[in-house]
Design an enzyme around this catalytic site. Sequence first.
Site, mmCIF file in Angstrom:
data_model
loop_
_atom_site.group_PDB
_atom_site.id
_atom_site.type_symbol
_atom_site.label_atom_id
_atom_site.label_comp_id
_atom_site.label_asym_id
_atom_site.label_seq_id
_atom_site.Cartn_x
_atom_site.Cartn_y
_atom_site.Cartn_z
ATOM 1 C CE LYS A 113 54.667 18.752 17.425
ATOM 2 N NZ LYS A 113 54.964 19.755 16.401
ATOM 3 C CD GLU A 182 51.483 26.319 17.136
ATOM 4 O OE1 GLU A 182 52.051 25.243 16.866
ATOM 5 O OE2 GLU A 182 52.105 27.363 17.422
HETATM 6 O O1 KIV Z 1 57.851 22.985 18.487
HETATM 7 C C1 KIV Z 1 56.985 23.005 19.364
HETATM 8 O O2 KIV Z 1 57.234 23.315 20.531
HETATM 9 C C2 KIV Z 1 55.621 22.638 18.976
HETATM 10 C C3 KIV Z 1 54.544 22.906 19.960
HETATM 11 C C4 KIV Z 1 54.320 24.360 20.057
HETATM 12 C C5 KIV Z 1 53.310 22.160 19.651
HETATM 13 O O3 KIV Z 1 55.411 22.168 17.904
#
Ligand code: KIV
Length: 277
Positions: A113, A182
């Site tokens: 991600k 988010e």
């Molecule tokens: O780092 C994380 O936990 C995240 C989530 C809040 C989506 O990116």
Amino acid sequence: MKNTVVTFKEMKKKGEKISMLTAYDYSTAKIIDESGINGILVGDSLGNVMLGYPDTVSVTMEDMIHHGAAVARGAKDSLVVIDMPFMSYQASVYDAVINAGRLMKEGRAQAVKLEGGEEIIPQVEAIVKASIPVMGHIGLTPQSINAFGGYKAQGRDLSSAKKLIRDAKLLEEAGAFSIVLECVPAELASYVTSQLSIPTIGIGGGAGTDGQILVYADMLAMFSDYKPKFVKHFANVGQVMKEGFRAYDEEVKAGTYPAAEHNYSISEEVLNQAIND
Ligand code: KIV
């Protein structure tokens, strides 16, 4: 059955909601996996909730690989996504591909991600070209805390709402298999969700996204430094832990733990010989 990026896309098509939680270690990942959660994100929120930093900026590739590999060992069925930490992809496309590859090879991720929209599209395209699935992350992107000037909801004025819609479309075109939204207004998150063929995963984006994600230490009331508006405490594990730790402390001090059933035995004969030899 193991959840994959294809499972996520099919769930959107069928209108089935996707559940995700964060995890950072083997035992928690195993419990989450056994609870039927579709995906586990090894988030760089690791920096806040596990390492005690004020933000995610200091989290390193080594941190993400170390914790990611532990989670991957515990997740039999849940899809494992590992966050690319701050400055592991922003500086160049080369960095992005090499570091995404490390999270796959050494962290055993099924996907990575990245935070950001238009500005990181070349990185997303290159990572996807290397056969590494990418989850996007737009709206409030905590790695940009110093540029945002604080943890604020995004997409509430015209230009930032337009940017969110544009970024979501660009990420889909670049090949992302899913996008985290988010801290954005619920109506905007629903609209973005309706415009994409890939699933959106909301955190502070209302009920209209294709799935939800929460930081597990938030939803179990284990992390107590602050509580974002969107967090619901599904169980008070922090309190249960305190009760357990206090009971242990009391028993150790009272000499009632350990009791006879916790002891290992030795025959009197062996003990006498050992003492007297
Ligand atoms: O780092 C994380 O936990 C995240 C989530 C809040 C989506 O990116």
